[in-house]
Motif scaffolding. Structure first.
Motif, PDB file in Angstrom:
ATOM      1  N   VAL A  46      15.585  27.536  -0.489  1.00 49.55           N
ATOM      2  CA  VAL A  46      16.657  27.933   0.424  1.00 49.55           C
ATOM      3  C   VAL A  46      16.499  27.220   1.769  1.00 49.55           C
ATOM      4  O   VAL A  46      17.478  26.874   2.437  1.00 49.55           O
ATOM      5  N   SER A  47      15.236  26.948   2.149  1.00 50.06           N
ATOM      6  CA  SER A  47      14.958  26.286   3.428  1.00 50.06           C
ATOM      7  C   SER A  47      15.179  24.778   3.378  1.00 50.06           C
ATOM      8  O   SER A  47      15.001  24.098   4.391  1.00 50.06           O
ATOM      9  N   LYS A 210      27.049  27.699  -5.800  1.00 43.71           N
ATOM     10  CA  LYS A 210      27.777  26.878  -4.836  1.00 43.71           C
ATOM     11  C   LYS A 210      26.992  26.647  -3.541  1.00 43.71           C
ATOM     12  O   LYS A 210      27.365  25.797  -2.742  1.00 43.71           O
ATOM     13  N   TYR A 211      25.922  27.402  -3.309  1.00 45.49           N
ATOM     14  CA  TYR A 211      25.098  27.195  -2.118  1.00 45.49           C
ATOM     15  C   TYR A 211      23.838  26.388  -2.438  1.00 45.49           C
ATOM     16  O   TYR A 211      22.929  26.315  -1.618  1.00 45.49           O
ATOM     17  N   LEU A 281      29.700  22.275  -3.078  1.00 45.03           N
ATOM     18  CA  LEU A 281      28.482  22.689  -2.383  1.00 45.03           C
ATOM     19  C   LEU A 281      28.868  23.191  -1.007  1.00 45.03           C
ATOM     20  O   LEU A 281      29.557  22.503  -0.247  1.00 45.03           O
ATOM     21  N   LEU A 282      28.444  24.409  -0.689  1.00 42.57           N
ATOM     22  CA  LEU A 282      28.739  25.026   0.599  1.00 42.57           C
ATOM     23  C   LEU A 282      27.465  25.135   1.430  1.00 42.57           C
ATOM     24  O   LEU A 282      26.397  25.443   0.899  1.00 42.57           O
ATOM     25  N   VAL A 369      30.787  28.292   7.847  1.00 48.13           N
ATOM     26  CA  VAL A 369      30.535  27.840   6.487  1.00 48.13           C
ATOM     27  C   VAL A 369      31.410  26.625   6.262  1.00 48.13           C
ATOM     28  O   VAL A 369      32.579  26.613   6.662  1.00 48.13           O
ATOM     29  N   TYR A 370      30.861  25.577   5.649  1.00 46.74           N
ATOM     30  CA  TYR A 370      31.673  24.380   5.411  1.00 46.74           C
ATOM     31  C   TYR A 370      31.297  23.747   4.074  1.00 46.74           C
ATOM     32  O   TYR A 370      30.160  23.872   3.615  1.00 46.74           O
ATOM     33  N   PRO A 371      32.252  23.097   3.431  1.00 43.31           N
ATOM     34  CA  PRO A 371      31.954  22.422   2.167  1.00 43.31           C
ATOM     35  C   PRO A 371      31.322  21.057   2.424  1.00 43.31           C
ATOM     36  O   PRO A 371      31.915  20.189   3.065  1.00 43.31           O
ATOM     37  N   ALA A 372      30.110  20.872   1.927  1.00 43.74           N
ATOM     38  CA  ALA A 372      29.449  19.570   2.046  1.00 43.74           C
ATOM     39  C   ALA A 372      30.028  18.574   1.052  1.00 43.74           C
ATOM     40  O   ALA A 372      30.071  17.368   1.315  1.00 43.74           O
TER      41      ALA A 372
END
Length: 531
Positions: A46-47, A210-211, A281-282, A369-372
């Motif tokens: 996660v990091s 998605k994350y 991917l968010l 939050v943004y979509p990469a």
């Protein structure tokens, strides 16, 4: 090659940004030793995703932003003034280049911790193999984004440009030595991690795919990487792995978005919804971008003087007459705001929320939050690759699919239809002062394209114009500006919102296209970007 002494806290180890040196040295070895099972390793990953974003800086530097009123505008901010003028920043914010540098190398450090732990485990379970793939992709992605911000655009002459330190191992000493190397070698290491990661990546262990680098996001990253490195055939292959025979089920439901009330919270939260097939991917980030590209006066002084203004919108992108028609053809209408010293036209893409440190005092951090990666960007990346391969009918089909999905237009694009339209369009900055807007920009890529007015050049104008709309407020336009050597004049807008004065220009070979390395990193010994 000369060696450089860099403090580990500056370059790679994110924990040092939050704790003292003694605390770091006391705790990190113990944390490394505990990465010995699936649960701990998946939590560590996660990091490996950045908590600071690049998109606001990239938007400020691009041609999506103009100067509304100049120095006389009282609603301004020194940091934004510096970034907009492609100057070295002298202070930091949550969206600053220094924060992005530190966050990205911190993510790389986390990925390296996982990879080191997996090497010690030996035989890997299916889940841990997927974790290794995710860690490799995170390491590749963070290095890739650092390169696109702090280096010149990749070209076939990349060996003659400065790269960055590529971190392939966890650091155990406080003053390790680094060297920048060249950009070709740097990209070679990214590709090695990318290709190895693609072999291992899977979705079976994700609770919220998605994350994380799920399979579709991984191949979308690969497509963007190969697009930026001019490997057109690989772009098509990577995109096809995501789309299969038909991309349409993967695209955003713009019609549904347009049916919502034009409310920032409602629309922006729907835009970044993890259930949307389009959001591959968010990322979450500490950022004010959701305010700056939100409703009304939100964003304060940061949003007022420098923003996407009505003149640019009406003549270059969102409200300009395009091949599909005007702005009324969009399912989702742009939102426009104007007052004294204030002018912006935005799409509600980025939500904002407060992470409270003190709920009583109402203090804390703004987040977004943004979509990469999105399927629409991937589709346009494939369209560009087809244009470069001179497979114009396939490119036109992808452009038609994108256009008919985002707009109400039923027009079918062909290479000839595209060429006829763009041959009639004017180029920007053709007036005597070099500040007037139009739909097209002169393209000066390091790679070879056909002459202006050719089918290839006109098709590229369409791809770049569509991608500018698709990625508005998401930062990716800046990378197209770099890749295509698009020149940008800096201009002041008058009270009527029209350009009246050119104050600077970013030329096609301008060294300022590579953001300067953060001061404290240079003070520790890393070579600066040329100026």
């Amino acid at each position: 090659m000369k060696k450089y002494i860099i403090q580990a806290s500056v370059l790679a180890l994110s924990a040092m940004a939050l704790t003292g040196c003694d605390d770091f040295l006391d705790t990190m070895p113990d944390n490394r030793a505990t990465l010995n099972n699936e649960e701990k390793i998946t939590k560590m990953l996660v990091s490996a995703y950045p908590d600071n974003e690049y998109l606001y800086v990239a938007e400020l530097m691009s041609d999506n932003t103009d100067d509304i009123g100049g120095p006389q505008n009282p609603y301004t901010h020194r940091w934004a003034e510096e970034i907009y003028a492609w100057k070295e920043e002298t202070e930091t914010r949550n969206s600053s280049t220094e924060r992005f540098w530190s966050a990205s190398y911190g993510c790389i450090a986390a990925a390296n911790e996982v990879l080191q732990a997996l090497d010690k485990i030996g035989e890997l379970s299916p889940t841990l193999k997927e974790c290794k793939g995710e860690a490799l992709l995170c390491r590749a992605y963070n290095h890739f984004m650092l390169a696109n911000m702090f280096c010149q655009a990749y070209t076939k002459n990349a060996a003659s440009h400065l790269g960055l330190p590529y971190m392939e191992a966890s650091e155990s000493e406080l003053v390790p030595q680094y060297e920048r190397g060249n950009l070709a070698d740097f990209y070679g290491k990214i590709e090695k991690d990318l290709t190895e990661g693609l072999k291992l990546i899977g979705d079976s262990h994700y609770s919220v795919p998605k994350y994380h680098f799920n399979v579709s996001a991984a191949y979308a990253f690969a497509a963007r990487f190969y697009l930026y490195t001019e490997n057109w055939g690989e772009v098509v292959k990577m995109a096809n792995r995501v789309f299969g025979s038909d991309p349409r089920p993967m695209l955003r439901d713009w019609k549904a978005l347009g049916s919502l009330a034009l409310d920032h919270d409602i629309v922006s939260n729907a835009f970044v919804n993890a259930s949307s097939n389009a959001n591959l991917l968010l990322h979450t980030a500490v950022s004010e971008a959701g305010l700056i590209y939100g409703a009304g006066y939100s964003g304060g002084s940061l949003a007022c003087r420098f923003n996407h203004c009505s003149y640019t919108s009406e003549n270059e992108d969102m409200e300009a007459t395009n091949i599909f028609g005007g702005s009324t053809e969009f399912y989702l209408s742009p939102a426009s705001y104007s007052a004294s010293n204030y002018n912006k036209v935005v799409w509600f893409k980025l939500p904002y929320m407060m992470e409270y440190l003190d709920i009583v005092a109402q203090t804390g951090y703004f987040r977004t939050v943004y979509p990469a990666f999105t399927s629409e960007e991937l589709l346009l990346n494939r369209a560009e690759a087809y244009v470069m391969l001179k497979e114009y009918d396939k490119a036109a089909a992808d452009l038609t699919t994108w256009m008919q999905n985002m707009t109400k237009s039923t027009k079918v694009l062909t290479p000839q239809v595209v060429s006829d339209f763009y041959n009639k369009a004017k180029y920007c900055y053709s007036d005597g002062a070099g500040i007037e807007s139009a739909l097209k920009k002169h393209l000066n890529p390091a790679f070879e394209i056909d002459d202006e007015g050719s089918i290839q050049e006109n098709m590229l104008q369409c791809v770049l114009g569509f991608r500018r709309l698709e990625t508005m407020h998401l930062g990716l336009r800046w990378f197209d500006v770099k890749r295509y050597g698009i020149e940008i004049p800096r201009r002041q807008m008058n009270a009527q919102g029209r350009p009246v004065l050119k104050t600077d220009v970013l030329t096609k070979n301008d060294p300022r296209r590579a953001i300067q390395i953060p001061l404290r990193v240079r003070d520790a010994g890393l070579e600066a970007n040329p100026r």
